[in-house]
Design a protein around this motif. Structure first.
Motif, short mmCIF file in Angstrom:
data_model
loop_
_atom_site.label_atom_id
_atom_site.label_comp_id
_atom_site.label_asym_id
_atom_site.label_seq_id
_atom_site.Cartn_x
_atom_site.Cartn_y
_atom_site.Cartn_z
N ASN A 73 0.86 -1.28 -0.01
CA ASN A 73 -0.13 -0.15 -0.15
C ASN A 73 0.67 1.21 0.02
O ASN A 73 0.37 2.15 0.39
CB ASN A 73 -0.93 -0.08 1.20
N PHE A 74 2.07 1.24 -0.42
CA PHE A 74 2.79 2.20 -0.27
C PHE A 74 3.71 2.43 -1.46
O PHE A 74 3.69 1.50 -2.32
CB PHE A 74 3.91 1.95 1.07
N GLY A 75 4.79 3.62 -1.59
CA GLY A 75 5.75 3.76 -2.43
C GLY A 75 7.06 4.32 -2.01
O GLY A 75 7.03 4.12 -0.66
N GLY A 76 7.96 4.58 -2.55
CA GLY A 76 9.10 4.99 -2.25
C GLY A 76 9.22 6.22 -1.45
O GLY A 76 10.09 6.53 -0.50
N TYR A 77 8.11 7.10 -1.21
CA TYR A 77 7.79 8.37 -0.40
C TYR A 77 7.86 7.94 1.23
O TYR A 77 8.20 8.85 1.91
CB TYR A 77 6.64 8.91 -0.84
N TYR A 78 7.62 6.75 1.61
CA TYR A 78 7.51 6.72 3.03
C TYR A 78 8.75 6.10 3.51
O TYR A 78 9.02 5.83 4.66
CB TYR A 78 6.44 5.66 3.41
N TRP A 79 9.81 6.04 2.63
CA TRP A 79 11.25 5.84 3.08
C TRP A 79 12.11 6.93 3.45
O TRP A 79 13.39 6.82 3.59
CB TRP A 79 11.90 4.70 2.03
N ALA A 80 11.32 8.23 3.26
CA ALA A 80 12.20 9.52 3.36
C ALA A 80 13.37 9.44 4.51
O ALA A 80 14.60 9.77 4.52
CB ALA A 80 11.47 10.54 3.46
N ASP A 81 12.82 9.30 5.65
CA ASP A 81 13.60 9.19 6.71
C ASP A 81 14.65 8.19 7.00
O ASP A 81 16.02 8.22 7.47
CB ASP A 81 12.78 9.14 8.18
N VAL A 93 21.87 4.86 -1.73
CA VAL A 93 20.28 4.14 -1.31
C VAL A 93 19.60 3.95 -2.54
O VAL A 93 19.24 5.25 -3.26
CB VAL A 93 19.60 4.84 -0.18
N ILE A 94 19.26 2.85 -3.14
CA ILE A 94 18.34 2.85 -4.27
C ILE A 94 17.01 2.38 -3.91
O ILE A 94 16.71 1.50 -3.21
CB ILE A 94 19.01 1.72 -5.10
N VAL A 95 15.96 3.03 -4.13
CA VAL A 95 14.35 3.17 -3.99
C VAL A 95 13.52 2.90 -5.05
O VAL A 95 13.23 3.89 -5.31
CB VAL A 95 14.18 3.88 -3.00
N PRO A 96 13.34 1.77 -5.27
CA PRO A 96 12.46 1.32 -6.71
C PRO A 96 10.87 1.38 -6.22
O PRO A 96 10.53 1.13 -4.90
CB PRO A 96 12.70 0.16 -7.22
N ASP A 97 10.07 2.18 -7.24
CA ASP A 97 8.74 1.98 -6.90
C ASP A 97 8.48 0.70 -7.80
O ASP A 97 8.85 0.68 -9.03
CB ASP A 97 7.95 3.01 -7.57
N GLN A 98 7.84 -0.51 -7.29
CA GLN A 98 7.73 -1.74 -8.13
C GLN A 98 6.81 -1.44 -9.21
O GLN A 98 5.94 -0.39 -9.20
CB GLN A 98 7.18 -2.93 -7.13
#
Length: 325
Positions: A73-81, A93-98
């Protein structure tokens, strides 16, 4: 003073109303991510798709790379901190949106963890990254497990944060077809999303979590929401039909499992009786059971925490994370 209080109340009501009615595109073009977003082209089943990702390079590199896989239910936006903390310690740090999530294409395709894992391997290849520490949250934990089983030579360490799929949902959750799930997804509203997040993800709700609801529910106002709902149904089917829990013993890389002891997540919980809900999704039981299945796995548990430790108990989570890299 009374007039000031009434004015503040009116302003807060307007803000709340706007939060509930803002329309987001199903690829989140109007959602600002914490770092610049890039896109990798992918061709699947005759469709030209785009896989979104953030690639955050630290000011003082330590030569290590961490890849973060988000939940359903999420995307890369909630990994900010999490990105901020890791980057400050020198990690790339590599953060994909599947595919099917976040800013990536909402493709009507056959979804499988195997195929998503291959997309992420291709992303690493395109960036020239050979080895990563891999961290997956929730559904991302299932995907990280599949990736590690498929490409063990690319993973230095596996970090699982409240992964779903610690039990085989097919054995106790009644079957629902993708069409059934699609009809359910079409009923999504701000109220339904907030209720689900409040009761499923956190032990105590805080206003600072409202942005998660605004994003999760904002897409339901889009004219393209039926496509989004179809993809959500197809990925639910993927989770239900493609368990990884029987293969934990095959993991051959160092693994750390982080769990909130109050997490009670069950995929398909709404289809269960109260009696069945009480029997399953108990992470204070599933965590130790799973850690015993994974060779050499280290278990770290958080008190008074639900499904998302990196948000609910962030300081404790960051301390534990950095101590286990």
């Amino acid at each position: 003073m009374r007039k000031i209080l009434m004015l503040l109340l009116l302003i807060s009501t307007i803000i709340a109303a706007n939060a509930q009615t803002d329309t987001l595109s199903i690829t989140l073009e109007n959602v600002k991510y914490p770092y610049p977003v890039n896109f990798m082209p992918i061709k699947v089943e005759g469709q030209d798709l785009r896989m979104a990702y953030m690639d955050v390079k630290p000011a003082a590199p330590n030569g290590k790379t961490i890849m973060l896989f988000h939940g359903k239910n999420f995307g890369g936006y909630y990994w900010a901190d999490v990105i901020r903390v890791l980057s400050s310690k020198g990690y790339r740090v590599i953060v994909p949106d599947q595919i099917g999530f976040g800013k990536s294409s909402k493709a009507i395709i056959h979804y499988s963890f195997h195929q998503l894992a291959r997309f992420n391997k291709n992303l690493l290849d395109s960036l020239g990254v050979q080895k990563v520490t891999l961290m997956g949250h929730s559904m991302g934990g299932m995907l990280a497990t599949r990736f590690t089983l498929m490409y063990p030579g690319r993973v230095e360490k596996l970090l699982l944060e409240d992964p779903i799929g610690l039990e085989d949902y097919r054995t106790f959750v009644p079957y629902a077809s993708a069409e059934d799930d699609y009809k359910t997804e079409l009923k999504t509203s701000y109220e339904s999303v907030k209720k689900y997040y409040q009761t499923s993800y956190f032990t105590t709700w805080k206003p600072e979590y409202d942005y998660l609801v605004a994003i999760g529910a904002g897409v339901s106002k889009s004219a393209d929401f039926p496509r989004y709902a179809k993809v959500a149904a197809l990925t639910f089917e993927m989770i239900y039909e493609q368990p990884v829990c029987y293969e934990f013993g095959l993991i051959k890389v160092p693994t750390v499992l982080f769990t909130g002891k109050e997490d009670k997540t069950i995929v398909g919980k709404a289809l269960l009786s109260d009696e069945e809900k009480a029997k399953h999704g108990q992470y204070k039981i599933l965590g130790p059971e799973t850690a015993r299945k994974i060779p050499g796995c280290k278990l770290i548990e958080f008190d008074n925490c639900g499904h998302i430790p990196h948000i609910e108990v962030k300081e404790g989570f960051f301390k534990a994370l950095m101590a286990n890299l």
